[in-house]
Design an enzyme around this catalytic site. Structure first.
Site, PDB file in Angstrom:
ATOM      1  N   ASP A  65       0.807  -1.219   0.000  1.00  0.00           N
ATOM      2  CA  ASP A  65       0.000   0.000   0.000  1.00  0.00           C
ATOM      3  C   ASP A  65       0.838   1.265   0.000  1.00  0.00           C
ATOM      4  O   ASP A  65       0.332   2.346  -0.277  1.00  0.00           O
ATOM      5  CB  ASP A  65      -0.852   0.038   1.276  1.00  0.00           C
ATOM      6  CG  ASP A  65      -2.220  -0.583   1.087  1.00  0.00           C
ATOM      7  OD1 ASP A  65      -2.677  -0.646  -0.056  1.00  0.00           O
ATOM      8  OD2 ASP A  65      -2.813  -0.993   2.099  1.00  0.00           O
TER       9      ASP A  65
HETATM   10  C1  GLC Z   1      -1.766  -3.797   5.295  1.00  0.00           C
HETATM   11  C2  GLC Z   1      -2.985  -3.804   4.405  1.00  0.00           C
HETATM   12  C3  GLC Z   1      -2.783  -4.694   3.222  1.00  0.00           C
HETATM   13  C4  GLC Z   1      -1.489  -4.351   2.531  1.00  0.00           C
HETATM   14  C5  GLC Z   1      -0.323  -4.386   3.499  1.00  0.00           C
HETATM   15  C6  GLC Z   1       0.980  -3.954   2.865  1.00  0.00           C
HETATM   16  O1  GLC Z   1      -1.633  -5.056   5.890  1.00  0.00           O
HETATM   17  O2  GLC Z   1      -4.139  -4.219   5.104  1.00  0.00           O
HETATM   18  O3  GLC Z   1      -3.851  -4.560   2.318  1.00  0.00           O
HETATM   19  O4  GLC Z   1      -1.290  -5.264   1.496  1.00  0.00           O
HETATM   20  O5  GLC Z   1      -0.600  -3.526   4.572  1.00  0.00           O
HETATM   21  O6  GLC Z   1       1.017  -2.601   2.608  1.00  0.00           O
HETATM   22  C1  GLC Z   2      -0.711   2.505   5.792  1.00  0.00           C
HETATM   23  C2  GLC Z   2       0.026   1.296   6.289  1.00  0.00           C
HETATM   24  C3  GLC Z   2      -0.306   0.090   5.485  1.00  0.00           C
HETATM   25  C4  GLC Z   2      -1.796  -0.053   5.381  1.00  0.00           C
HETATM   26  C5  GLC Z   2      -2.460   1.226   4.920  1.00  0.00           C
HETATM   27  C6  GLC Z   2      -3.947   1.062   4.962  1.00  0.00           C
HETATM   28  O1  GLC Z   2      -0.351   2.798   4.503  1.00  0.00           O
HETATM   29  O2  GLC Z   2       1.416   1.488   6.291  1.00  0.00           O
HETATM   30  O3  GLC Z   2       0.263  -1.059   6.077  1.00  0.00           O
HETATM   31  O4  GLC Z   2      -2.077  -1.071   4.476  1.00  0.00           O
HETATM   32  O5  GLC Z   2      -2.096   2.276   5.753  1.00  0.00           O
HETATM   33  O6  GLC Z   2      -4.662   2.208   4.762  1.00  0.00           O
END
Ligand code: GLC
Ligand code: GLC
Length: 843
Positions: free
Chosen positions: A507
């Protein structure tokens, strides 16, 4: 293999100065419980009550809150996130010794009175917290009965003194005014809306029922009341906290019905306990919804409290409580019975048999909505998250997985893309976050394939499903899956790799954001849609998912699609080989200027773990040495005693062209923590290469039970996976954060059960294809699958000739390793004889 504390030589102090090797409890495997021996765990260690309809979070000191279906829109009780002391608000009970005026919380919080004895047993769907002080023992079991929208607090109070005891008991909840976001922000209105009523021993919370609500809550008690409170200020007194409520100190309540303010439910009960006597007191907190809102005798809307009490009061009887708890235990035995294993390794067995499976069910139920790290008002059901979550429990709850797949598909967009999140109550895609996370749609294919491999139920493919942005346009699930695949092939960048969009699985790799405004969230920043930034991860995921979709098309006799997709996968595979390979490992991405990310050319962010897992999982690089080389690189550059780092070197400064990943200090979250979700991918990749020892080793490093011995370092619950463990760039390396709601649960489970133990569903049936480390000589397992039960015995032994593996079913050898599908409700015995040679690597 040396144990974790031995390996890391942790003999020193943990973060709070306590011995790093400190444990706060132990596993009681026979009862499937984690037993906490002292209340001051490094963090509140929580558990979940209920399923996806009525849900509660409860900590080891009775903190937490409850909601109906949707943690944002139907919150029953308040919780104070990020408060000091931690874990503010919960399901509190106070005891008061009438002879001395001394009062305490038998759950330790909130009075934090030093108890003579304390124990919390977190079990499957319940928590039993016991505390003794001055010879008065109180044990309270909190749970949600199956299929009910209520929670029970069943208390057993025993007088171990030699004289009789005269006690007062106060229960306390603080109601939330339903919409948790409004409740926490809109005080000018909501300090004027609270409404309650009291009917006998039932406190009714009916805020906003007068206008547009058709629901209310009740808080009932099995005993006649000496008094009650309905307002927080009246109960606590001005300038006081929950640790010393004035009414408890005084031993008497005001018995007033408050309006507005902060509604609470407090029962005051007086009890005389003879020496040795035990009494049971039951409280029930319930949610009631009426199809047609009721009216009182003057014609005004008013909740039907009598009907509500009739529904609830049965649960105030201890015998009914015991029945409901037994039914709950039986329910979990049944669900977990879909797969039970015996490898003789407790860290493996208790995770697979109980805790990891349970965590998979919890993540399936609440997705990313409510935990100590998810406020319940931020994120609802995540599209990619929910698709992955069901990988870990489709074998336990196939019908619910089926329904979830169809729900998720119905938030898909006509473009084939997907809303990133939706609210469980409304099942509407969440416009605030929107879409454009270009990996999202592919996970739907992968989840649907997992459902088909488990159940063989191809009827799901023909289910009509609308689109999130066009409710009239209904197509079969199969068509939805094709649109998901086409979404990727229609969005290829200059190198022929998939465009990354807002982000892919990571993300925080926001290659199109270039944000310099601290007031815009990275998740919603407007994109510089360059049509240049590409993701090797999505390329790998495309191959992984579409290998399955090709097979689905073939089985449907849809030859044109089969051919078209096969070609698309081959092209993608070639693209990874040519422009997605960096020489020693798989590249991560190309940025918005076309520059490489995750390459030896980079000073920071040279090696990312995700493509090293997903590409071999998709079969890329297995035959030409690339996958093996990638895993060597991971081992060399990303491996720590606490697990595999997401990226190295971590980014030292904020880089707008990379986005949120570089917003975190080095070692945290996506910027180089051990982002546990990715570790099982490497386990699976290692199994595909037949690297059994490596697979086992990687799995164990993040295994919570294995890390229990260093609880003071790890800090999160030792019975569930956490999302991240701080990486080696930071001083608190080894500290876990964000436990419970993480894709790690499903993937750790899949890696352990389907790849290390090798009990893997395929379109044709269950295959048994273990990849066991040398010191594991075999194992036993019982697996329910497509209407039969397999009693599996795996043994390492002499396998004659060049047969790698010999499989016997009910005594007869079979061709290959895929077990026949029986559908006969019977148990079939399976013997698997493995050769001494290391496993070959699965096709
Ligand atoms: C969080 C989110 C997931 C994403 C991950 C890596 O666990 O829920 O959707 O893939 O972060 O950024
Ligand atoms: C932030 C976190 C990530 C998560 C995302 C969800 O980017 O670092 O892990 O998936 O928020 O909104």
């Amino acid at each position: 293999m040396p144990s974790l504390p031995e390996r890391i030589g942790f003999m020193g102090k943990g973060l709070s100065g306590k011995s790093a090797r400190m444990r706060y409890g132990r596993f009681d495997d026979a009862r499937r419980e984690y037993v906490i021996h002292r209340p001051d765990t490094p963090l509140p260690w929580i558990n979940y009550l209920g399923d996806d309809t009525f849900v509660g979070i409860i900590s080891n000191t009775a903190g937490g809150y409850t909601f109906y279906r949707d943690a944002r829109l139907r919150r029953l009780t308040r919780y104070r996130h990020n408060a000091a002391p931690a874990d503010g608000n919960g399901r509190y009970i106070y005891l008061r010794d009438e002879a001395t005026g001394e009062y305490w919380s038998p759950t330790w919080r909130p009075t934090q009175t030093q108890l003579d004895a304390y124990e919390c047993r977190h079990g499957l769907g319940y928590a039993a917290i016991a505390g003794t002080l001055g010879g008065i023992e109180a044990q309270t079991t909190y749970f949600v009965p199956l299929d009910e929208t209520l929670e029970i607090w069943a208390m057993r109070l025993t007088n171990h003194r030699s004289e009789s005891a005269s006690l007062s008991l106060f229960s306390a909840v603080e109601f939330c005014l339903w919409n948790a976001h409004d409740d926490a922000t809109n005080f000018q209105r909501n300090l004027n809306t609270g409404e309650v009523a009291v009917a006998s021993s039932t406190i009714v919370h009916k805020t906003e029922y007068r206008e547009r609500r058709n629901h209310f809550a009740t808080f009932s008690c099995s005993e006649p009341l000496a008094g009650f409170e309905t307002q927080r200020d009246a109960f606590l007194g001005p300038y006081r906290g929950w640790d010393r409520p004035q009414a408890v100190e005084r031993g008497a309540t005001s018995n007033e019905i408050g309006v507005g303010g902060s509604p609470v439910g407090v029962h005051h009960v007086r009890l005389e306990l003879q020496p040795g006597e035990t009494k049971r007191v039951v409280f029930v907190l319930a949610y009631h919804e009426e199809e047609f809102p009721a009216r009182d005798s003057s014609g005004r809307k008013a909740p039907d409290v009598d009907a509500a009490r009739r529904a609830v009061d049965v649960f105030l009887r201890p015998a009914r409580v015991d029945e409901a708890l037994t039914a709950l235990r039986e329910h979990w035995e049944r669900e977990l019975g879909a797969l039970q294993v015996n490898t003789g390794v407790p860290d493996m067995d208790r995770m697979v048999n109980t805790w990891n499976a349970y965590q998979c069910a919890v993540t399936f139920n609440v997705s990313r909505s409510a935990s100590r790290y998810e406020s319940g008002i931020g994120r609802g059901i995540g599209f990619r998250d929910a698709n992955q979550d069901l990988l870990g429990c489709v074998h336990m709850i196939p019908d619910r997985a089926r329904a979830r797949i169809l729900d998720l598909a119905s938030t898909q967009l006509v473009s084939g893309g997907a809303y990133h999140q939706y609210q469980p109550l409304t099942r509407q895609g969440n416009d605030e976050i929107g879409s454009g996370f270009n990996d999202d749609p592919l996970w739907l294919i992968y989840a649907a394939a997992a459902y088909l491999k488990e159940t063989g139920d191809t009827s799901i493919l023909d289910e009509p499903v609308p689109y999130g942005d066009d409710r009239e346009a209904s197509e079969s699930l199969y068509d939805h899956l094709l649109r998901a695949a086409d979404y990727t092939t229609a969005r290829l960048g200059p190198h022929g790799l998939p465009l990354i969009g807002r982000a892919d699985w990571n993300d925080c790799l926001n290659l199109n954001s270039h944000s310099s405004d601290p007031d815009e969230p990275f998740q919603t920043v407007s994109l510089h849609d360059t049509d240049v930034a590409e993701s090797v991860f999505i390329a790998g995921l495309f191959c992984l998912a579409c290998n399955d979709l090709v097979e689905i098309a073939r089985r449907r006799g849809d030859e044109a699609t089969e051919r078209r997709l096969r070609t698309a996968v081959e092209r993608m595979h070639t693209a990874i080989d040519t422009v997605g390979w960096d020489g020693d490992w798989f590249l991560r991405a190309y940025d918005a200027t076309g520059a490489k990310i995750g390459s030896r050319e980079n000073a920071e962010g040279r090696l990312f773990v995700e493509p090293q897992g997903i590409c071999p999982m998709a079969g890329v690089g297995l035959d030409d040495g690339r996958a093996a080389s990638a895993l060597e690189a991971v081992d060399r550059d990303l491996s720590t005693d606490h697990g595999l780092l997401l990226v190295q070197p971590a980014f030292q400064a904020y880089r707008p062209e990379l986005g949120e990943i570089s917003s975190y200090p080095p070692g945290y979250k996506e910027n180089g923590s051990i982002f546990c979700h990715t570790n099982p991918w490497i386990v699976i990749a290692a199994c595909r290469l037949g690297q059994a020892e490596r697979a086992w080793d990687v799995a164990m490093r993040i295994n919570p039970s294995h890390r229990e011995a260093i609880s003071e370092v790890h800090r999160c619950e030792p019975y569930v996976y956490a999302q991240t463990i701080v990486g080696r760039d930071a001083a608190d390396h080894g500290r876990a954060r964000n436990s419970w709601l993480t894709g790690t649960a499903a993937w750790a489970y899949v890696a352990a059960t389907q790849w290390i133990l090798g009990i893997r569903p395929t379109f044709n049936g269950l295959t048994i294809d273990p990849c066991l480390p040398p010191d594991l000589d075999g194992f036993e397992a019982v697996r329910r699958y497509r209407g039969a039960t397999y009693d599996i015995h795996v043994e390492r032994g002499a396998v004659p000739g060049d047969a790698g593996v010999i499989v016997r079913v009910d005594g007869d050898p079979i061709e290959g390793q895929i077990l026949p599908v029986f559908h006969d409700g019977e148990t079939h015995t399976v013997h698997v004889m493995l050769g001494h040679a290391p496993c070959e690597g699965a096709p």
